[in-house]
Design a protein around this motif. Structure first.
Motif, PDB file in Angstrom:
ATOM      1  N   ALA A 115       0.827  -1.210   0.000  1.00 38.14           N
ATOM      2  CA  ALA A 115       0.000   0.000   0.000  1.00 38.14           C
ATOM      3  C   ALA A 115       0.858   1.256   0.000  1.00 38.14           C
ATOM      4  CB  ALA A 115      -0.923  -0.006   1.219  1.00 38.14           C
ATOM      5  N   GLY A 116       2.078   1.152   0.534  1.00 36.40           N
ATOM      6  CA  GLY A 116       2.890   2.351   0.693  1.00 36.40           C
ATOM      7  C   GLY A 116       3.778   2.682  -0.487  1.00 36.40           C
ATOM      8  N   ILE A 117       3.989   1.725  -1.382  1.00 40.17           N
ATOM      9  CA  ILE A 117       4.893   1.974  -2.517  1.00 40.17           C
ATOM     10  C   ILE A 117       4.307   3.060  -3.424  1.00 40.17           C
ATOM     11  CG2 ILE A 117       5.817   0.934  -4.633  1.00 40.17           C
ATOM     12  CD1 ILE A 117       6.251  -1.600  -3.124  1.00 40.17           C
ATOM     13  N   PRO A 118       5.076   4.080  -3.763  1.00 37.19           N
ATOM     14  CA  PRO A 118       4.578   5.201  -4.570  1.00 37.19           C
ATOM     15  C   PRO A 118       4.078   4.736  -5.935  1.00 37.19           C
ATOM     16  CG  PRO A 118       6.724   5.725  -3.630  1.00 37.19           C
ATOM     17  CD  PRO A 118       6.479   4.284  -3.345  1.00 37.19           C
ATOM     18  N   SER A 119       3.041   5.421  -6.435  1.00 35.14           N
ATOM     19  CA  SER A 119       2.476   4.990  -7.719  1.00 35.14           C
ATOM     20  C   SER A 119       3.498   5.112  -8.837  1.00 35.14           C
ATOM     21  CB  SER A 119       1.217   5.767  -8.080  1.00 35.14           C
ATOM     22  OG  SER A 119       1.138   6.989  -7.445  1.00 35.14           O
ATOM     23  N   ILE A 120       4.412   6.073  -8.698  1.00 36.39           N
ATOM     24  CA  ILE A 120       5.410   6.242  -9.755  1.00 36.39           C
ATOM     25  C   ILE A 120       6.321   5.012  -9.846  1.00 36.39           C
ATOM     26  CG2 ILE A 120       6.959   7.521  -8.219  1.00 36.39           C
ATOM     27  CD1 ILE A 120       6.472   8.156 -11.921  1.00 36.39           C
ATOM     28  N   VAL A 121       6.575   4.381  -8.693  1.00 33.62           N
ATOM     29  CA  VAL A 121       7.404   3.163  -8.712  1.00 33.62           C
ATOM     30  C   VAL A 121       6.641   2.025  -9.386  1.00 33.62           C
ATOM     31  CG1 VAL A 121       8.560   1.439  -7.288  1.00 33.62           C
ATOM     32  CG2 VAL A 121       8.710   3.855  -6.681  1.00 33.62           C
ATOM     33  N   TYR A 122       5.339   1.918  -9.062  1.00 34.49           N
ATOM     34  CA  TYR A 122       4.523   0.926  -9.767  1.00 34.49           C
ATOM     35  C   TYR A 122       4.541   1.198 -11.268  1.00 34.49           C
ATOM     36  CZ  TYR A 122       2.295  -1.156  -5.672  1.00 34.49           C
ATOM     37  OH  TYR A 122       2.050  -1.841  -4.532  1.00 34.49           O
ATOM     38  N   GLY A 123       4.359   2.477 -11.630  1.00 37.62           N
ATOM     39  CA  GLY A 123       4.319   2.834 -13.040  1.00 37.62           C
ATOM     40  C   GLY A 123       5.613   2.449 -13.745  1.00 37.62           C
ATOM     41  N   PHE A 124       6.699   2.724 -13.068  1.00 44.62           N
ATOM     42  CA  PHE A 124       8.005   2.404 -13.644  1.00 44.62           C
ATOM     43  C   PHE A 124       8.171   0.895 -13.809  1.00 44.62           C
ATOM     44  CE2 PHE A 124      12.635   1.689 -13.028  1.00 44.62           C
ATOM     45  CZ  PHE A 124      13.053   2.295 -14.196  1.00 44.62           C
ATOM     46  N   PHE A 125       7.768   0.167 -12.773  1.00 46.37           N
ATOM     47  CA  PHE A 125       7.831  -1.292 -12.867  1.00 46.37           C
ATOM     48  C   PHE A 125       6.974  -1.780 -14.036  1.00 46.37           C
ATOM     49  CE2 PHE A 125       5.923  -5.411 -11.852  1.00 46.37           C
ATOM     50  CZ  PHE A 125       7.063  -6.183 -11.756  1.00 46.37           C
ATOM     51  N   GLY A 126       5.787  -1.202 -14.159  1.00 48.43           N
ATOM     52  CA  GLY A 126       4.910  -1.570 -15.272  1.00 48.43           C
ATOM     53  C   GLY A 126       5.586  -1.316 -16.602  1.00 48.43           C
ATOM     54  N   LEU A 127       6.241  -0.159 -16.684  1.00 51.10           N
ATOM     55  CA  LEU A 127       6.893   0.247 -17.929  1.00 51.10           C
ATOM     56  C   LEU A 127       8.038  -0.695 -18.304  1.00 51.10           C
ATOM     57  CD1 LEU A 127       7.127   2.620 -20.035  1.00 51.10           C
ATOM     58  CD2 LEU A 127       8.851   3.587 -18.510  1.00 51.10           C
ATOM     59  N   VAL A 128       8.861  -1.055 -17.313  1.00 47.01           N
ATOM     60  CA  VAL A 128      10.046  -1.844 -17.655  1.00 47.01           C
ATOM     61  C   VAL A 128       9.797  -3.343 -17.601  1.00 47.01           C
ATOM     62  CG1 VAL A 128      11.695  -0.076 -16.942  1.00 47.01           C
ATOM     63  CG2 VAL A 128      10.920  -1.779 -15.285  1.00 47.01           C
ATOM     64  N   PHE A 129       8.685  -3.767 -16.978  1.00 52.09           N
ATOM     65  CA  PHE A 129       8.473  -5.208 -16.903  1.00 52.09           C
ATOM     66  C   PHE A 129       7.178  -5.680 -17.561  1.00 52.09           C
ATOM     67  CE2 PHE A 129       7.272  -9.223 -14.955  1.00 52.09           C
ATOM     68  CZ  PHE A 129       8.436  -9.936 -15.129  1.00 52.09           C
ATOM     69  N   ILE A 130       6.035  -5.104 -17.148  1.00 51.97           N
ATOM     70  CA  ILE A 130       4.758  -5.631 -17.648  1.00 51.97           C
ATOM     71  C   ILE A 130       4.561  -5.283 -19.124  1.00 51.97           C
ATOM     72  CG2 ILE A 130       2.264  -5.732 -17.276  1.00 51.97           C
ATOM     73  CD1 ILE A 130       2.717  -4.965 -14.417  1.00 51.97           C
TER      74      ILE A 130
END
Lengths: 287, 250, 282
Positions: A115-130
């Motif tokens: 819940a605490g991980i910033p959305s930008i980190v999720y976005g970045f993970f999405g960009l480079v992995f998903i």
């Protein structure tokens, strides 16, 4: 002594004034967004704005149809719910009724962390992995409704898990014991008794999850492709209301700027409707 | 008459705490057996070993044997089948948050009965056996939580009967009820004796004398005395039993 | 000796229950795997890109230093908290110690709920329209901080209210019994007893500030230098990360920045948990 009383009364008033802060903020936010939306809405026309299928702010003449973005927000949110709710609900059931205490001590902080991980980190993970994953497996560019849905589905997990778990835990143990004493298995007792008894809390968690998904900005911007047109398939790129604001506000002027603020207003209205639904559910639970 | 339960050399621990020590007891078929004793003496604990509800307690372990119809229920026994055959009624009425009908039908549905007509019959028969049919027959679709506490408890009894058990365990079933409801339940229990083996935990000694055939007196996790109810209350053999039933402690 | 786990033959009689059990376990495995995978992926890809000049004082396009944005983040946290705390705690005191259930209180609750549901981009829009344009502050740390202050209000109010409610009423009675005034009771007895609960809320609020980006891009702007005054534009860590990852030139540094962010969040969660546990033990 008298001085003391005056001070007491005075501070009472001060506390009362600070207490108006939420009311004042909401009013201020509404007023500023509404006032700044009105000129654009008047020029474009509310109906045309909401149902228009073309968003071409830099064309001459420019057209401002929000429908692709409204649909975009709805599609990725629906996708997130389809992925996040089953996974989150089953995980919540596990946390509340299946989890060995030792494992719980490990899992609970992990989910809080999610819940605490910033959305930008999720976005970045999405960009480079998903995105590359979807591109490789299913073809297309990888920036798509599906990618955004998967990412948002992961991001709403803590909301769904936390609230649903609390709701399931709040069901009296006597129901569970009663079911077992009739020969029901643990699984049957949980699914036929505890879940129905916890349903309003579970619905509330889904509504909050919808709110989180529809309002999410940075993560979606990075993976959804952001094409402002009505999508025709889940591998199409899509633009949400939130992304539209972030992408174009930097260079928008005049009517274009007004139209972006008005998209914010439409988003706000969506959230208000969800809030009302949420509090209705909560009051029904209390009754 | 035959023994329904035979309990042999039973010890029960919650973690390091020994809750039951060296319990040996035979419970006769189609009789009412009462467990009495001061609170914390282990009477409810023993009751819960009879349908393995103690399995729910973390760190609970037992040694010894509990035989039901000669078979050890702690040795590779289908616990769900056990609980189907051994019904339980709890201290506080605990109807499920659903209609009266669905409450009664919960057990049969659990065991695979789906036919509406059959379920209707079972619901009516169970409610009749629990002497509450006439009071609720017109409102079977109403939420079970909307009726009085005494009625709720009889609905719970009906719910237990609906899975056709052979034994009925009752854990202080009237302690949360008013005297009139208590009377109704006691009459009902006496009536049910024809069909079921009944074990009842009570802290009310009058209740034990009124309805039970045999009584076990518990103290500190041990059975002090076990005898026909009339014997135990009129001429107790143990000094501690006498002290308890004459009200000197507990 | 009896063991409470069902024997393996048990589920043969209850296939549906077995299926459900498998589903539940599978779900939790997926959830845990995804989460651990995200964190591990970020760390494994990011840690190798740490270097000394990653933390140098001056940002340039060669070193892509995170230090200015770390300093900006700290400014942002301080200003937001200094603004939000007096209002948030004052509001919580009013709700718990003064107010009776009234229409006013209902409005406070409804609007606080509303605030907690507003998406950050809408906060960003508002901050841009009000602080940046209307008050003519321009893109600035101040505009960003005040936007965030409104955003964290609901969190502060809720945690302070819960902490104050949890204070044992006998404390208050004892204080009043000694003839202390209401004000003295609140400041000397109630607030000190509630302080760790309030602090836990503050830590969570810090977490939100650290993670926020959408509300800041059009309020605080994206200048990558260490700010001198409150009216300078500057980027926080999260905004820095957004800039890096959307530019696509410094993906390595974006990974490294992500590591800093995730490490911060882990630290923040750990602190909040420790404090909450302490409160529970008291």
């Amino acid at each position: 002594m008298k001085k003391q009383k005056i001070l007491d009364r005075l501070m009472g008033i001060v506390f009362r004034i600070t207490a108006t802060i939420s009311i004042a903020s909401v009013i201020l936010i509404l007023v500023f967004i509404v006032i700044n939306s009105i000129p654009a809405l008047r020029e474009i026309g509310i109906f045309q704005f909401i149902t228009g299928k073309t968003w071409a702010p830099t064309d001459t003449p420019a057209s401002f149809g929000l429908l692709p973005m409204i649909l975009g927000s709805i599609y990725v949110t629906a996708g997130a719910i389809l992925i996040g709710v089953p996974l989150g609900l089953f995980t919540a059931i596990f946390m509340a009724r299946f989890c060995p205490p030792k494992l719980y001590k490990f899992l609970k902080p992990l989910i809080d962390l999610l819940a605490g991980i910033p959305s930008i980190v999720y976005g970045f993970f999405g960009l480079v992995f998903i995105v590359p994953l979807v591109r490789t497996v299913l073809g297309g560019t990888g920036n798509s409704i599906l990618t955004a849905s998967i990412l948002l589905g992961i991001m709403i997990l803590p909301t769904i898990i936390g609230l649903s778990e609390a709701a399931i835990r709040a069901v009296p143990q006597s129901y569970y014991e009663g079911a077992l004493s009739l020969g029901a298995t643990h699984e049957r007792a949980v699914f036929t008794l505890l879940l129905p008894a916890a349903k309003s809390g579970i619905f509330a968690s889904v509504i909050l999850g919808i709110g989180r998904a529809i309002g999410e900005t940075m993560a979606v911007v990075m993976v959804a492709g952001n094409q402002a047109r009505v999508p025709t398939g889940i591998l199409n790129g899509v633009r949400t209301m939130t992304s539209s604001i972030v992408i174009e506000m930097g260079y928008a002027a005049d009517l274009h700027r007004g139209a972006l603020i008005a998209s914010g207003l439409v988003l706000f209205v969506f959230i208000l409707i969800l809030n009302i639904a949420f509090s209705l559910l909560n009051t029904r639970k209390g009754a | 008459m035959a023994d329904k339960y035979q309990i042999k050399d039973l010890d029960l621990f919650y973690g390091d705490f020994q809750a039951l020590t060296d319990v040996n007891l035979n419970i006769e078929e189609k009789q009412i057996t009462a467990f009495i004793g001061p609170s914390g003496c282990g009477k409810s604990t023993l009751l819960k070993t009879l349908n393995r509800m103690n399995d729910l307690v973390d760190g609970c372990r037992i040694t010894g044997q509990v035989l039901l119809d000669g078979v050890d229920i702690y040795d590779n026994y289908d616990v769900n089948l056990l609980r189907k055959n051994v019904g339980m009624v709890f201290q506080k009425p605990n109807p499920f948050p659903m209609s009266i009908y669905d409450n009664i039908a919960y057990g049969p549905r659990t065991h695979g009965i789906r036919k509406k007509a059959l379920l209707d019959d079972i619901v009516e028969e169970s409610l009749r056996k629990a002497a509450i049919w006439d009071e609720v027959k017109d409102r079977l679709k109403r939420n079970a939580l909307s009726v009085s506490g005494g009625q709720q408890q009889r609905i719970c009894i009906a719910r237990a009967l609906a899975v056709e058990p052979e034994v009925l365990l009752m854990d202080e079933p009237t302690s949360a009820l008013d005297p009139i409801s208590t009377n109704k339940i006691e009459d009902l229990v006496l009536d049910l004796k024809k069909y079921y083996t009944i074990v009842i935990v009570t802290h009310n000694m009058q209740q034990a004398t009124r309805i039970s055939d045999a009584t076990a007196f518990f103290l500190l996790g041990k059975i002090i005395e076990f005898d026909a109810t009339s014997n135990l209350f009129s001429m107790p053999k143990d000094k501690r039993t006498e002290d308890y039933i004459t009200g000197r402690f507990g | 000796m009896f063991h409470s786990k069902p024997k393996s033959t048990f589920y043969k009689a209850h296939p549906l229950s077995l299926l459900i059990k498998i589903l539940v376990w599978a779900s939790v495995c997926i959830t845990a795997f995804v989460l651990l995978f995200i964190i591990a992926y970020i760390f494994i890809k990011g840690v190798p890109h740490f270097s000394l000049d990653f933390f140098s004082l001056k940002y340039n396009s060669n070193n892509v230093s995170v230090l200015p944005s770390i300093i900006t983040t700290i400014y942002m946290i301080l200003i937001s908290l200094l603004t939000a705390l007096p209002f948030g705690i004052g509001c919580a005191i009013y709700l718990t110690e003064y107010a009776k259930e009234s229409r006013f209180v209902r409005y406070i609750r409804v609007t606080t709920e509303t605030l907690s549901g507003i998406p950050s981009i809408v906060y960003g829009l508002f901050g841009m329209l009000f602080f940046v344009t209307y008050l003519k502050w321009g893109f600035s740390i101040l505009a960003g901080s005040l936007t965030l202050a409104i955003m964290i209000l609901p969190l502060i109010i809720r945690s302070a209210e819960e902490a104050i409610i949890a204070v044992d009423n006998t404390y208050r009675e004892a204080s009043y019994g000694l003839g202390a005034s209401k004000l003295r009771t609140i400041f000397r007895i109630v607030l000190p007893a509630a302080i760790s609960g309030i602090f836990a809320g503050v830590i969570l609020a810090i977490g939100r500030i650290v993670g926020e980006s959408a509300a800041l891009i059009y309020t605080a702007g994206t200048v990558a230098k260490i700010p001198i005054s409150g009216f300078d534009s500057a980027r926080t860590l999260s905004v820095h990360m957004y800039a890096l990852s959307s530019e696509g030139l410094n993906t390595d540094k974006a990974y490294a920045t992500a590591v800093v962010l995730v490490a911060l969040v882990i630290l923040i969660n750990f602190l909040a948990n420790t404090i909450t546990k302490k409160v529970g033990n008291k």
